[in-house]
Write a protein that holds these residues in place. Structure first.
Motif, PDB file in Angstrom:
ATOM      1  N   ASN A  70       0.796  -1.226   0.000  1.00 20.17           N
ATOM      2  CA  ASN A  70       0.000   0.000   0.000  1.00 20.17           C
ATOM      3  C   ASN A  70       0.829   1.276   0.000  1.00 20.17           C
ATOM      4  OD1 ASN A  70      -2.282  -1.590   0.063  1.00 20.17           O
ATOM      5  ND2 ASN A  70      -2.569  -1.393   2.273  1.00 20.17           N
ATOM      6  N   ASN A  71       2.084   1.202   0.459  1.00 17.60           N
ATOM      7  CA  ASN A  71       2.912   2.398   0.612  1.00 17.60           C
ATOM      8  C   ASN A  71       4.343   2.163   0.140  1.00 17.60           C
ATOM      9  OD1 ASN A  71       0.969   4.101   2.312  1.00 17.60           O
ATOM     10  ND2 ASN A  71       1.064   2.170   3.426  1.00 17.60           N
ATOM     11  N   PRO A  72       4.548   1.838  -1.108  1.00 18.64           N
ATOM     12  CA  PRO A  72       5.918   1.549  -1.552  1.00 18.64           C
ATOM     13  C   PRO A  72       6.861   2.745  -1.402  1.00 18.64           C
ATOM     14  CG  PRO A  72       4.448   1.736  -3.431  1.00 18.64           C
ATOM     15  CD  PRO A  72       3.596   1.751  -2.193  1.00 18.64           C
ATOM     16  N   ASP A  73       6.318   3.964  -1.409  1.00 19.15           N
ATOM     17  CA  ASP A  73       7.151   5.153  -1.268  1.00 19.15           C
ATOM     18  C   ASP A  73       7.778   5.274   0.124  1.00 19.15           C
ATOM     19  OD1 ASP A  73       4.325   5.582  -0.657  1.00 19.15           O
ATOM     20  OD2 ASP A  73       4.956   7.600  -0.068  1.00 19.15           O
ATOM     21  N   LEU A  74       7.211   4.615   1.131  1.00 22.38           N
ATOM     22  CA  LEU A  74       7.793   4.660   2.474  1.00 22.38           C
ATOM     23  C   LEU A  74       9.157   3.996   2.528  1.00 22.38           C
ATOM     24  CD1 LEU A  74       4.765   3.761   4.773  1.00 22.38           C
ATOM     25  CD2 LEU A  74       5.851   5.984   4.496  1.00 22.38           C
TER      26      LEU A  74
END
Length: 96
Positions: A70-74
């Motif tokens: 859900n949050n690959p940018d993290l």
């Protein structure tokens, strides 16, 4: 975009991991320079937590996979070192 776990805001990936785990990340990963006694105490505490909740590892793996999906940018990798700077060469007639 802000990310909350319960009522707590997760500002960094470390915050997110600690809030998701319910324990400090250092409990599981250790800290640099810890003594043998500190490591043994930390591992004992981790074993106690796992004994109280034997499904915790499976739950954490599922949770981590969901967070990554859900949050690959993290999890963008930030280089820890800067590129080497060019060395200045001595000017003609000036001692180096």
């Amino acid at each position: 975009m802000r990310t909350y776990i319960g009522r707590q805001q997760a500002i960094s990936t470390e915050d997110f991991a600690e809030l998701a785990l319910g324990t400090p990340v250092e409990l599981w990963l250790g800290v640099e320079g810890e003594s043998d006694e500190e490591r043994a105490a930390r591992e004992d505490a981790a074993r106690d937590i796992l004994a109280d909740d034997p499904d915790l590892p499976d739950d954490l793996i599922r949770m981590a996979a969901q967070v990554i999906e859900n949050n690959p940018d993290l999890f963008d990798v930030i280089p820890l070192t800067r590129p080497a700077r060019r060395r200045r060469t001595a000017r003609k007639g000036v001692a180096a």
